[in-house]
Write a protein that holds these residues in place. Structure first.
Motif, PDB file in Angstrom:
ATOM      1  N   LEU A  59       0.810  -1.218   0.000  1.00 24.78           N
ATOM      2  CA  LEU A  59       0.000   0.000   0.000  1.00 24.78           C
ATOM      3  C   LEU A  59       0.843   1.267   0.000  1.00 24.78           C
ATOM      4  CD1 LEU A  59      -2.054  -2.241   0.912  1.00 24.78           C
ATOM      5  CD2 LEU A  59      -3.210  -0.465   2.197  1.00 24.78           C
ATOM      6  N   GLY A  60       2.140   1.146   0.298  1.00 25.37           N
ATOM      7  CA  GLY A  60       2.999   2.324   0.323  1.00 25.37           C
ATOM      8  C   GLY A  60       2.501   3.353   1.327  1.00 25.37           C
ATOM      9  N   ASP A  61       2.491   4.615   0.928  1.00 21.24           N
ATOM     10  CA  ASP A  61       2.027   5.674   1.822  1.00 21.24           C
ATOM     11  C   ASP A  61       0.560   5.495   2.201  1.00 21.24           C
ATOM     12  OD1 ASP A  61       4.523   6.817   1.677  1.00 21.24           O
ATOM     13  OD2 ASP A  61       3.974   8.285   0.139  1.00 21.24           O
ATOM     14  N   GLY A  62      -0.200   4.811   1.342  1.00 19.34           N
ATOM     15  CA  GLY A  62      -1.615   4.588   1.637  1.00 19.34           C
ATOM     16  C   GLY A  62      -1.857   3.640   2.794  1.00 19.34           C
ATOM     17  N   GLY A  63      -0.814   2.953   3.272  1.00 25.91           N
ATOM     18  CA  GLY A  63      -0.979   2.046   4.401  1.00 25.91           C
ATOM     19  C   GLY A  63      -0.938   2.727   5.749  1.00 25.91           C
ATOM     20  N   SER A  64      -0.582   4.018   5.783  1.00 22.17           N
ATOM     21  CA  SER A  64      -0.561   4.770   7.037  1.00 22.17           C
ATOM     22  C   SER A  64      -1.933   5.359   7.317  1.00 22.17           C
ATOM     23  CB  SER A  64       0.480   5.891   6.952  1.00 22.17           C
ATOM     24  OG  SER A  64       1.767   5.364   6.743  1.00 22.17           O
ATOM     25  N   ALA A  65      -2.143   5.728   8.584  1.00 21.88           N
ATOM     26  CA  ALA A  65      -3.399   6.356   9.013  1.00 21.88           C
ATOM     27  C   ALA A  65      -4.610   5.494   8.641  1.00 21.88           C
ATOM     28  CB  ALA A  65      -3.542   7.756   8.427  1.00 21.88           C
ATOM     29  N   VAL A  66      -4.459   4.175   8.781  1.00 27.15           N
ATOM     30  CA  VAL A  66      -5.557   3.221   8.565  1.00 27.15           C
ATOM     31  C   VAL A  66      -5.821   2.537   9.901  1.00 27.15           C
ATOM     32  CG1 VAL A  66      -6.342   1.175   7.316  1.00 27.15           C
ATOM     33  CG2 VAL A  66      -4.898   2.866   6.152  1.00 27.15           C
ATOM     34  N   PRO A  67      -6.792   2.988  10.684  1.00 34.53           N
ATOM     35  CA  PRO A  67      -7.023   2.422  12.011  1.00 34.53           C
ATOM     36  C   PRO A  67      -7.402   0.942  11.961  1.00 34.53           C
ATOM     37  CG  PRO A  67      -8.106   4.547  11.790  1.00 34.53           C
ATOM     38  CD  PRO A  67      -7.658   4.144  10.413  1.00 34.53           C
ATOM     39  N   PHE A  68      -6.864   0.194  12.919  1.00 32.54           N
ATOM     40  CA  PHE A  68      -7.110  -1.248  12.986  1.00 32.54           C
ATOM     41  C   PHE A  68      -7.178  -1.680  14.443  1.00 32.54           C
ATOM     42  CE2 PHE A  68      -2.555  -0.614  13.041  1.00 32.54           C
ATOM     43  CZ  PHE A  68      -2.097  -1.518  13.990  1.00 32.54           C
ATOM     44  N   LEU A  69      -7.689  -2.882  14.653  1.00 32.97           N
ATOM     45  CA  LEU A  69      -7.774  -3.461  15.990  1.00 32.97           C
ATOM     46  C   LEU A  69      -6.524  -4.265  16.300  1.00 32.97           C
ATOM     47  CD1 LEU A  69     -11.454  -4.769  16.016  1.00 32.97           C
ATOM     48  CD2 LEU A  69     -10.509  -3.072  17.606  1.00 32.97           C
ATOM     49  N   ARG A  70      -6.055  -4.137  17.532  1.00 31.64           N
ATOM     50  CA  ARG A  70      -5.033  -5.052  18.034  1.00 31.64           C
ATOM     51  C   ARG A  70      -5.280  -5.247  19.522  1.00 31.64           C
ATOM     52  NH1 ARG A  70       0.802  -1.903  18.093  1.00 31.64           N
ATOM     53  NH2 ARG A  70       0.225  -0.160  19.427  1.00 31.64           N
ATOM     54  N   TYR A  71      -4.699  -6.310  20.071  1.00 31.18           N
ATOM     55  CA  TYR A  71      -5.064  -6.737  21.425  1.00 31.18           C
ATOM     56  C   TYR A  71      -3.855  -6.647  22.344  1.00 31.18           C
ATOM     57  CZ  TYR A  71      -8.815  -8.108  18.418  1.00 31.18           C
ATOM     58  OH  TYR A  71      -9.811  -8.075  17.475  1.00 31.18           O
ATOM     59  N   LEU A  72      -3.543  -5.393  22.693  1.00 26.15           N
ATOM     60  CA  LEU A  72      -2.408  -5.072  23.540  1.00 26.15           C
ATOM     61  C   LEU A  72      -2.840  -4.047  24.586  1.00 26.15           C
ATOM     62  CD1 LEU A  72       0.406  -4.609  20.858  1.00 26.15           C
ATOM     63  CD2 LEU A  72       0.123  -6.544  22.407  1.00 26.15           C
ATOM     64  N   PRO A  73      -2.183  -4.046  25.752  1.00 23.38           N
ATOM     65  CA  PRO A  73      -2.486  -3.015  26.760  1.00 23.38           C
ATOM     66  C   PRO A  73      -1.841  -1.687  26.393  1.00 23.38           C
ATOM     67  CG  PRO A  73      -0.743  -4.440  27.553  1.00 23.38           C
ATOM     68  CD  PRO A  73      -1.181  -5.019  26.230  1.00 23.38           C
ATOM     69  N   TRP A  92     -11.406 -16.152  27.294  1.00 24.58           N
ATOM     70  CA  TRP A  92     -10.811 -15.098  28.112  1.00 24.58           C
ATOM     71  C   TRP A  92     -11.577 -13.813  27.819  1.00 24.58           C
ATOM     72  CZ3 TRP A  92      -5.349 -12.514  27.230  1.00 24.58           C
ATOM     73  CH2 TRP A  92      -5.122 -11.580  28.256  1.00 24.58           C
ATOM     74  N   ALA A  93     -12.283 -13.299  28.833  1.00 27.16           N
ATOM     75  CA  ALA A  93     -13.122 -12.111  28.657  1.00 27.16           C
ATOM     76  C   ALA A  93     -12.668 -11.021  29.642  1.00 27.16           C
ATOM     77  CB  ALA A  93     -14.590 -12.465  28.893  1.00 27.16           C
ATOM     78  N   TRP A  94     -11.867 -10.022  29.183  1.00 29.57           N
ATOM     79  CA  TRP A  94     -11.372  -9.948  27.812  1.00 29.57           C
ATOM     80  C   TRP A  94      -9.916  -9.527  27.805  1.00 29.57           C
ATOM     81  CZ3 TRP A  94     -14.695 -11.769  24.315  1.00 29.57           C
ATOM     82  CH2 TRP A  94     -16.065 -11.691  24.580  1.00 29.57           C
ATOM     83  N   PRO A  95      -9.182  -9.851  26.736  1.00 26.51           N
ATOM     84  CA  PRO A  95      -7.884  -9.223  26.524  1.00 26.51           C
ATOM     85  C   PRO A  95      -8.070  -7.723  26.304  1.00 26.51           C
ATOM     86  CG  PRO A  95      -8.210 -11.098  25.034  1.00 26.51           C
ATOM     87  CD  PRO A  95      -9.536 -10.798  25.665  1.00 26.51           C
ATOM     88  N   PRO A  96      -7.034  -6.926  26.545  1.00 29.85           N
ATOM     89  CA  PRO A  96      -7.142  -5.493  26.244  1.00 29.85           C
ATOM     90  C   PRO A  96      -7.310  -5.271  24.743  1.00 29.85           C
ATOM     91  CG  PRO A  96      -4.874  -6.090  26.774  1.00 29.85           C
ATOM     92  CD  PRO A  96      -5.717  -7.287  27.077  1.00 29.85           C
ATOM     93  N   VAL A  97      -8.037  -4.224  24.385  1.00 33.59           N
ATOM     94  CA  VAL A  97      -8.326  -3.909  22.980  1.00 33.59           C
ATOM     95  C   VAL A  97      -7.878  -2.479  22.693  1.00 33.59           C
ATOM     96  CG1 VAL A  97     -10.126  -3.674  21.223  1.00 33.59           C
ATOM     97  CG2 VAL A  97     -10.303  -5.481  22.953  1.00 33.59           C
ATOM     98  N   GLN A  98      -7.173  -2.306  21.580  1.00 28.77           N
ATOM     99  CA  GLN A  98      -6.786  -0.978  21.109  1.00 28.77           C
ATOM    100  C   GLN A  98      -7.250  -0.782  19.671  1.00 28.77           C
ATOM    101  OE1 GLN A  98      -2.526  -0.704  21.163  1.00 28.77           O
ATOM    102  NE2 GLN A  98      -2.358  -0.621  23.399  1.00 28.77           N
ATOM    103  N   VAL A  99      -7.545   0.458  19.327  1.00 28.70           N
ATOM    104  CA  VAL A  99      -7.593   0.867  17.926  1.00 28.70           C
ATOM    105  C   VAL A  99      -6.333   1.698  17.697  1.00 28.70           C
ATOM    106  CG1 VAL A  99      -8.840   2.128  16.137  1.00 28.70           C
ATOM    107  CG2 VAL A  99     -10.115   0.894  17.917  1.00 28.70           C
ATOM    108  N   ALA A 100      -5.534   1.294  16.720  1.00 30.28           N
ATOM    109  CA  ALA A 100      -4.260   1.957  16.450  1.00 30.28           C
ATOM    110  C   ALA A 100      -4.107   2.177  14.952  1.00 30.28           C
ATOM    111  CB  ALA A 100      -3.105   1.119  16.987  1.00 30.28           C
ATOM    112  N   ASP A 101      -3.115   2.982  14.581  1.00 28.43           N
ATOM    113  CA  ASP A 101      -2.759   3.111  13.170  1.00 28.43           C
ATOM    114  C   ASP A 101      -1.263   3.359  13.045  1.00 28.43           C
ATOM    115  OD1 ASP A 101      -2.317   5.794  13.766  1.00 28.43           O
ATOM    116  OD2 ASP A 101      -3.779   6.571  12.325  1.00 28.43           O
TER     117      ASP A 101
END
Length: 370
Positions: A253-267, A346-355
C-alpha cells in the motif's frame, strides 16, 4: 505436507515428552507473516517452559503443522496430531480454519486452545473441549464501531470480499451502529471496480470506508483510487481486522498504508512480563512483535500451567479450563462462559484501535482503547 517439530524447541523422544500440536498458516494462501509471529510466540513460551523444567520433569514438545489457510488441510493435521498423542492443540490465525479445527477437535475429544481466530461462532454447538485466548469478534468490532462514532463517523461504507468472517463483521457493525444512529453501506468488491467504489462512496455520503478484505493485493488498488480522488479527501480508511499491524500488509500500500485504524489486542502499557517477552520476540523476529506473537506466547503459557495441574490426560485438561488463573503477557488470563456461550473464553484481553503514523510508518499510534 507437514512441517517437522520446530528446531527452536528441542523434540525429545515421544515416550518422554508432553506433546502439543501447534497450528499456524506458514505458507500461501495463508497470512504467512501472522503465522510466523504466532509461531514465534508459541516457540518462545515452549522453550521457557523447558528451561524451567518442563511439565513435571518431562519436556514440552511442539509438533508444528502448517495449515496454509486451508480448512481441510487443518482437519487432516488435527487427525494426525491426535494419532501422535498430542495432549492438546494450540494456535491458528484464520477464523474459517480455526472453526474446522475446533469442530474436529470436539469430535475427537482433543482440547484446543485457539490463539488468534476471533469468529464468534467458533463451534456450532457448546463444547467443553475448546477455549480461546483472543476476544470474540463481536467484542472487538463493537469497540471499533465506538471509535468510529467517537471520531464523528456515522455513515460507514464497507468494501467487502464476501466470506463467513467478513459477513459476521458486517452484521456486528450494522447492528451496533444502527442502534446509535449510524448507517452501513456494503460494497461488493467482486462486483465493483475501485473507481466504481469511489463513485458509490460519494453517492452515499460515506465519511469512513472499512476494508474487509483478506489480502493486501486486494486492498492496494482500492486504497490508491480512494486516496487519489479529491472528492474523498476527508474520507477515513480503516481495517478493523488488524491487517495493518503487519509489514506484509503495509508494503504493497505504500504511503496509503498509514493512518488506517485497525484493531489489536495489547495493553496501553506493557506488563513487566510483556516487556520481557517483547524483547525476546523482537530478537527472534528481527522486528517488533505483533499482538499475534503475544497471543501465541500466552497460549502455551496457559497450556503449560494446565498440563502441570491436570497432566496430559485430555479429559482432565478440558475440565481445567474454568480453573485457569495464569499471568499472561497482557494481564491475568481466566476463562469463563456466558449463558449460551459455545467455548471457554478469556473475557477480555485489552483492545486498542491503532494506526501507523504517516510521519513514521514504523511507529504506531493508539487512537482508542476499550
Amino acid at each position: 505436507m507437514t512441517t517437522p517439530p520446530s528446531p527452536a524447541v528441542p523434540a525429545p523422544a515421544s515416550t518422554s515428552s508432553v506433546r502439543i500440536g501447534a497450528l499456524a498458516p506458514l505458507s500461501r494462501p495463508g497470512w504467512v507473516e501472522a503465522g510466523r509471529h504466532l509461531l514465534a510466540g508459541l516457540e518462545l513460551a515452549a522453550r521457557e517452559v523447558n528451561d524451567a523444567g518442563g511439565i513435571g520433569g518431562r519436556p514440552l514438545e511442539l509438533l508444528v503443522r502448517d495449515t496454509a489457510a486451508d480448512p481441510q488441510r487443518a482437519e487432516a493435521a488435527v487427525d494426525e496430531l491426535a494419532g501422535l498423542g498430542a495432549a492438546a492443540l494450540a494456535g491458528e490465525y484464520h477464523s474459517v480454519v480455526a472453526r474446522s479445527v475446533a469442530a474436529r477437535a470436539d469430535a475427537l475429544g482433543l482440547p484446543f486452545l485457539c490463539s488468534s481466530a476471533v469468529l464468534d461462532a467458533l463451534t456450532e454447538q457448546p463444547t467443553p473441549w475448546v477455549a480461546r485466548i483472543c476476544p470474540a469478534q463481536s467484542h472487538g468490532w463493537k469497540v471499533y464501531a465506538d471509535f468510529l462514532l467517537g471520531a464523528g463517523h456515522s455513515r460507514i461504507a464497507l468494501a467487502v470480499q464476501p466470506n463467513v468472517y467478513w459477513a459476521a463483521g458486517t452484521a456486528i457493525l450494522r447492528d451496533h451502529l444502527a442502534a446509535r444512529g449510524g448507517t452501513v453501506t456494503e460494497l461488493d468488491l467482486n462486483a465493483l471496480s475501485p473507481a466504481a467504489v469511489c463513485d458509490e462512496l460519494v453517492r452515499h455520503g460515506a465519511t469512513a470506508l472499512l476494508l474487509l478484505v483478506g489480502a493486501p493485493e486486494s486492498a492496494a488498488p482500492l486504497v490508491a483510487s480512494v486516496r487519489g480522488d479529491q472528492r474523498l479527501a476527508k474520507l477515513l480508511i480503516g481495517a478493523p481486522a488488524g491487517q495493518p499491524e503487519f509489514a506484509e500488509w503495509a508494503a504493497p500500500l505504500g504511503d496509503g498504508g498509514s493512518a488506517v485504524p485497525f484493531l489489536r489486542y495489547l495493553p496501553e502499557r506493557p506488563t513487566p512480563l510483556g516487556a520481557r517477552v517483547e524483547a525476546s520476540l523482537r530478537g527472534k523476529l528481527g522486528a517488533a512483535p505483533s499482538f499475534v506473537a503475544f497471543e501465541g506466547y500466552d497460549t502455551v503459557t496457559v497450556l503449560a500451567e494446565v498440563l502441570r495441574s491436570a497432566g496430559p490426560d485430555r479429559a482432565r485438561i478440558a475440565e481445567a479450563w474454568p480453573h485457569v488463573a495464569v499471568e499472561g503477557t497482557r494481564g491475568p488470563v481466566r476463562f469463563s462462559r456466558e449463558p449460551g456461550g459455545r467455548v471457554w473464553q478469556w473475557a477480555w484481553p485489552p483492545v486498542q484501535v491503532a494506526d501507523r503514523d504517516p510521519a513514521a510508518p514504523d511507529r504506531f499510534r493508539v487512537l482508542h482503547t476499550g
